[in-house]
Structures are given as C-alpha cells and as structure tokens.
Design an enzyme around this catalytic site. Structure first.
Site, PDB file in Angstrom:
ATOM      1  N   ARG A 110     -13.811  -7.636  -0.865  1.00  0.00           N
ATOM      2  CA  ARG A 110     -13.157  -7.338   0.422  1.00  0.00           C
ATOM      3  C   ARG A 110     -12.578  -5.919   0.393  1.00  0.00           C
ATOM      4  O   ARG A 110     -11.849  -5.551  -0.508  1.00  0.00           O
ATOM      5  CB  ARG A 110     -12.038  -8.344   0.676  1.00  0.00           C
ATOM      6  CG  ARG A 110     -11.236  -8.101   1.965  1.00  0.00           C
ATOM      7  CD  ARG A 110      -9.955  -7.337   1.694  1.00  0.00           C
ATOM      8  NE  ARG A 110      -9.095  -7.243   2.880  1.00  0.00           N
ATOM      9  CZ  ARG A 110      -8.025  -6.451   2.955  1.00  0.00           C
ATOM     10  NH1 ARG A 110      -7.685  -5.695   1.931  1.00  0.00           N
ATOM     11  NH2 ARG A 110      -7.301  -6.406   4.045  1.00  0.00           N
ATOM     12  N   GLY A 152      -4.783  -5.009   7.142  1.00  0.00           N
ATOM     13  CA  GLY A 152      -5.936  -4.104   7.151  1.00  0.00           C
ATOM     14  C   GLY A 152      -6.993  -4.468   8.169  1.00  0.00           C
ATOM     15  O   GLY A 152      -7.563  -3.594   8.838  1.00  0.00           O
ATOM     16  N   GLY A 173     -10.177  -3.453   2.627  1.00  0.00           N
ATOM     17  CA  GLY A 173      -9.278  -3.415   3.778  1.00  0.00           C
ATOM     18  C   GLY A 173      -9.437  -2.114   4.528  1.00  0.00           C
ATOM     19  O   GLY A 173     -10.495  -1.471   4.473  1.00  0.00           O
ATOM     20  N   ASP A 174      -8.378  -1.719   5.202  1.00  0.00           N
ATOM     21  CA  ASP A 174      -8.407  -0.475   5.977  1.00  0.00           C
ATOM     22  C   ASP A 174      -8.186   0.759   5.113  1.00  0.00           C
ATOM     23  O   ASP A 174      -8.599   1.860   5.471  1.00  0.00           O
ATOM     24  CB  ASP A 174      -7.333  -0.516   7.069  1.00  0.00           C
ATOM     25  CG  ASP A 174      -5.930  -0.743   6.495  1.00  0.00           C
ATOM     26  OD1 ASP A 174      -5.802  -1.436   5.463  1.00  0.00           O
ATOM     27  OD2 ASP A 174      -4.954  -0.241   7.074  1.00  0.00           O
ATOM     28  N   THR A 219      -0.087   1.153   6.548  1.00  0.00           N
ATOM     29  CA  THR A 219       0.056   0.043   5.617  1.00  0.00           C
ATOM     30  C   THR A 219       0.233  -1.217   6.473  1.00  0.00           C
ATOM     31  O   THR A 219       0.812  -1.146   7.551  1.00  0.00           O
ATOM     32  CB  THR A 219       1.280   0.201   4.690  1.00  0.00           C
ATOM     33  OG1 THR A 219       2.476   0.227   5.481  1.00  0.00           O
ATOM     34  CG2 THR A 219       1.221   1.481   3.876  1.00  0.00           C
ATOM     35  N   GLY A 220      -0.267  -2.328   5.970  1.00  0.00           N
ATOM     36  CA  GLY A 220      -0.123  -3.566   6.736  1.00  0.00           C
ATOM     37  C   GLY A 220      -1.450  -4.298   6.825  1.00  0.00           C
ATOM     38  O   GLY A 220      -2.319  -4.137   5.968  1.00  0.00           O
ATOM     39  N   THR A 237       0.873  -1.175   0.000  1.00  0.00           N
ATOM     40  CA  THR A 237       0.000   0.000   0.000  1.00  0.00           C
ATOM     41  C   THR A 237       0.903   1.216   0.000  1.00  0.00           C
ATOM     42  O   THR A 237       2.080   1.121   0.315  1.00  0.00           O
ATOM     43  CB  THR A 237      -0.843   0.001   1.296  1.00  0.00           C
ATOM     44  OG1 THR A 237      -1.727  -1.111   1.273  1.00  0.00           O
ATOM     45  CG2 THR A 237      -1.668   1.260   1.479  1.00  0.00           C
TER      46      THR A 237
HETATM   47  N1  ASP Z   1      -3.571  -2.379   4.404  1.00  0.00           N
HETATM   48  C1  ASP Z   1      -3.764  -2.998   3.121  1.00  0.00           C
HETATM   49  C2  ASP Z   1      -4.984  -3.826   3.143  1.00  0.00           C
HETATM   50  O1  ASP Z   1      -5.238  -4.491   4.128  1.00  0.00           O
HETATM   51  C3  ASP Z   1      -2.639  -3.846   2.686  1.00  0.00           C
HETATM   52  C4  ASP Z   1      -1.268  -3.312   2.968  1.00  0.00           C
HETATM   53  O2  ASP Z   1      -1.116  -2.227   3.465  1.00  0.00           O
HETATM   54  O3  ASP Z   1      -0.283  -3.958   2.689  1.00  0.00           O
HETATM   55  O4  ASP Z   1      -5.672  -3.869   2.151  1.00  0.00           O
END
Ligand code: ASP
Length: 410
Positions: free
Chosen positions: A266, A292, A268-269, A289-290, A238
């Site tokens: 789906r 979600g 995410g965050d 990022t990470g 992200t």
């Molecule tokens: N946060 C993002 C999600 O969950 C993915 C990511 O940041 O790597 O869609």
C-alpha cells in the site's frame, strides 16, 4: 495497571462526542481570521514532530544551504528516531510485520521531483527520493527496485522494526479480526459500521485479554495503554517540511511509514507528487499528513499550490482542499470523523498556514504546525470542522447520538 473499558474509552468517546455533535464548519470568526503577520524569509515550516530539528536546519538555510537539503535535515530527525513510530526507523509495520516507507521531494529551483514508495530496510527514504532526482531519469521508484537503488547509492540496509514496534504489531495480530484495512473501506457503498451494543461486553473482555497479552509480550506497563491504543486505533503519522530561503527559492519533502498495519504494497499520499507534497518555484509549496487515501483523491498539495497561484491566501488555499474532502463524502460526519488531514502551506513570499480537517485527535492534542523564521515556535492549525477526529477502523461501540448527519454543505 488495569484498563477499564470506561477508562480506556474516555478519550475516544469524548473525542467522538465532540466530533459527532460539533462536526460542522467552524463558525467562530476568530478561527478564520488570518493572522496579521509579516511574511518573512528565510522560513521553514513542518509537521510538529519536526520541531526539535528546526534549529539546525534553519541555521543551515540561513548560511546559504540549499532549500531541499534544509527540509531533508528536518525530516531526517524523526526518520532516525526509533521512538517516533510514524516515520523511518521504528515505524509501525504493515500487516505482515514489515516496515515499508514512502517519501517524496520537490526541488523548486531546478523544478525536479523524486519519490520512493513501499521501501523496506532503508530508513532515510527522503534522501533516497532526492537520490532519485540526482541519479536517475525517473521520478518514482517503488518496492524492491527502490530498495536496490538505495543500496546501490550507498544507503545501509538495516532492520527497521524496533522491539517496541514489533510487540505492538504482535499485539495487533492477536487482537484484530474484522478490524483491519481489508475492504470494504469507508468510501465503499458496502461499508457497514461495526455493531454497537451487545458486543460491548465482548470488547471489555477483549481489552482485558489484550492487556494481559501486552504484559506477557513484555510491553512496559507505562507504555501498555499507548500500545493498546495503537492496536485498536491504528495510527497515522508522517512528517512534511517546506523550506524557503532569502532569495525566494523553495523546496519541500514528505516522509512516512504510512498507516500502521496496512496491506503490504500500500502506498499512501506521501510518495505521490501532488498529494503528499507539491512545490512550484513560481508559487509556493504544500504538504500533507493524515488520511492518505482521502488526500490522493483531492490531489491535496497540488490543489493548494494551484489555489495560491489563482490568488488565494495559504489558509484559503488549504481550506479549499479540505472542503473537497468533505464534499467527497457529501458532508457525512458519520464517516468524516474517521479521517483527518493536516496541510502545511508556504507561499513564496514567506506567508504560511497550517490547516486541518479537525481540531486534533483529542481535545488535549490539537494539530500543530512548527515554524522557524528566526523564531522557532509551534502553532495550532486552523480547523475546518469543530471537534476531534477518531481513528479508523471505527471502534464498534459508538454512541448513537453520533450518527447525526452534518448540516455542513446543506
Ligand atoms: N498520510 C500518511 C499515509 O496515508 C499517514 C499520515 O500522514 O499519518 O500514509
């Protein structure tokens, strides 16, 4: 190139050992000392994949450009880049082979927000989220409606699935069985870790067949290992960016293709205002990022901004949000090592922090934040937990010694 199971797993297992044995709050005092740097304005901070786009955005901001436009200039770089498979064009698709993008933005000076989720066929979704602000009375549009809105706004429809991402998806289709995003998920009481032990032989065979299949699909030899890794450990990726100008105006945005091979629909965050991004003109801005799903549960970006409003420094504010994620799993390192989170935090006076749950995805790739405040640089984030995370779904052959619970929170 031949992939031995041992070779393939070396990074992952080294990473796991680090996570399992060291999964506890960082105690190295130097890691928690906040850098004594003078807060400067203007400043832009972002996830490290925005590094190459900071110069242009910074000079735009310095010359009086709007803060949200500056932030979007940064994230548009990876959105347009077919080789960044975590964002925009070339993003890894959902389980049906369709790229679905999420984005949101907040404009501090006018206190407005826009968001789009699950958008197909339109690559610059951060700009589409800004168009939601400017051309609708809504905050969030999703799916087909968001796509139709984007087309009405003049965004071109295009195929976002590059050949490279399509081949990785095909390889995943062939490979996956129970190792997908269908429940029970990590947070479910019914969740069971895949069997270790006897299946490892099968895994060796599966990996060998995957390598053969990757070759048949025409995946370049030098990219084959990376492609297989993306299949076994579906990656996240992200970009978030926050920008602050000399006057103290601040904005933020986040854009992503989300989790690879996710269920269609789906979100995410990243498109969730308050999770993937939150900006308050009175206080500052934060983004994520990470993992979600974990971030949504702690409303990460909003939590951080509210923490700063109550007087916490950017680093303390981010660490507190990370601790809430740890608390949601009662400090269970056996599960926590399968998630990760990085927060990018910018206070209105120009003080900033990059914090993450773990040090990185491997000992050689630490999490980083990119900054431009007149000097462009990347800095390692400050991690709450020592060691590195492992991607989810878990690889079955997890060394036994990893199953220790952490002392964290006890
Ligand atoms: N946060 C993002 C999600 O969950 C993915 C990511 O940041 O790597 O869609």
């Amino acid at each position: 190139m031949s992939i031995t199971r041992r070779g393939f797993l070396s990074t992952a297992v080294a990473a796991s050992v680090a996570a399992g044995l060291e999964g506890q709050e960082n105690t190295d005092a130097s890691r928690h000392v906040e850098p004594m740097r003078a807060a400067r304005r203007p400043i832009i901070i972002c996830a490290n994949n925005g590094y190459n786009y900071l110069d242009d955005a910074f000079s735009f901001l310095k010359n009086g450009g709007d803060t949200l436009d500056a932030a979007i200039r940064v994230v548009k770089g990876p959105e347009d880049d077919p080789n960044d498979d975590s964002v925009g064009l070339g993003g890894l698709p959902n389980e049906e082979g369709v790229v679905e993008l999420d984005a949101c933005c907040m404009h501090g000076p006018t206190r407005r927000a826009g968001s789009v989720g699950g958008v197909r066929n339109i690559k610059n979704v951060a700009l589409v989220s800004k168009a939601v602000i400017e051309h609708t009375g809504h905050v969030m549009l999703v799916g087909e409606g968001a796509e139709r809105f984007a087309v009405a706004m003049g965004f071109p429809r295009e195929n976002l699935l590059t050949e490279r991402s399509r081949k990785i998806w095909l390889l995943w289709k062939q490979f996956h069985s129970t190792d997908d995003w269908w429940g029970p998920g990590l947070a479910s009481p019914q969740f069971q870790f895949p069997d270790a032990g006897p299946r490892s032989e099968l895994w060796e065979e599966r990996l060998r067949r995957m390598e053969e299949h990757a070759a048949k699909l025409g995946i370049e030899p030098e990219f084959r290992m990376a492609a297989i890794r993306r299949v076994v450990f579906p990656p996240t990726g992200t970009i978030h960016c926050s920008a602050l100008n000399e006057k103290g105006e601040i904005s933020g945005c986040t854009t992503t293709s989300g989790l690879a091979f996710k269920l269609p629909g789906r979100c995410g965050d990243s498109p969730v205002i308050g999770a993937g991004c939150y900006t308050d003109q009175d206080v500052g801005s934060a983004g994520a990022t990470g993992s979600g799903e974990e971030n949504i549960k702690v409303a990460g970006a909003h939590t951080i901004v509210e923490n700063m409003r109550r007087g916490m420094s950017p680093q303390e504010a981010g660490m507190d949000a990370l601790k809430r994620i740890v608390r949601n799993y009662n400090g269970d390192m056996n599960k926590l090592r399968f998630m990760d989170m990085t927060y990018y935090v910018l206070r209105k006076d120009g003080a900033y922090a990059g914090v993450s749950l773990w040090d990185g995805y491997s000992p050689t790739s630490p999490h980083k934040i990119a900054i431009h405040d007149g000097t462009k640089r990347s800095e390692k984030t400050v991690a709450l937990l020592k060691g590195v995370s492992q991607e989810f779904p878990p690889f079955p052959n997890i060394p036994k010694e990893l199953s220790q619970d952490s002392e964290y929170l006890k």
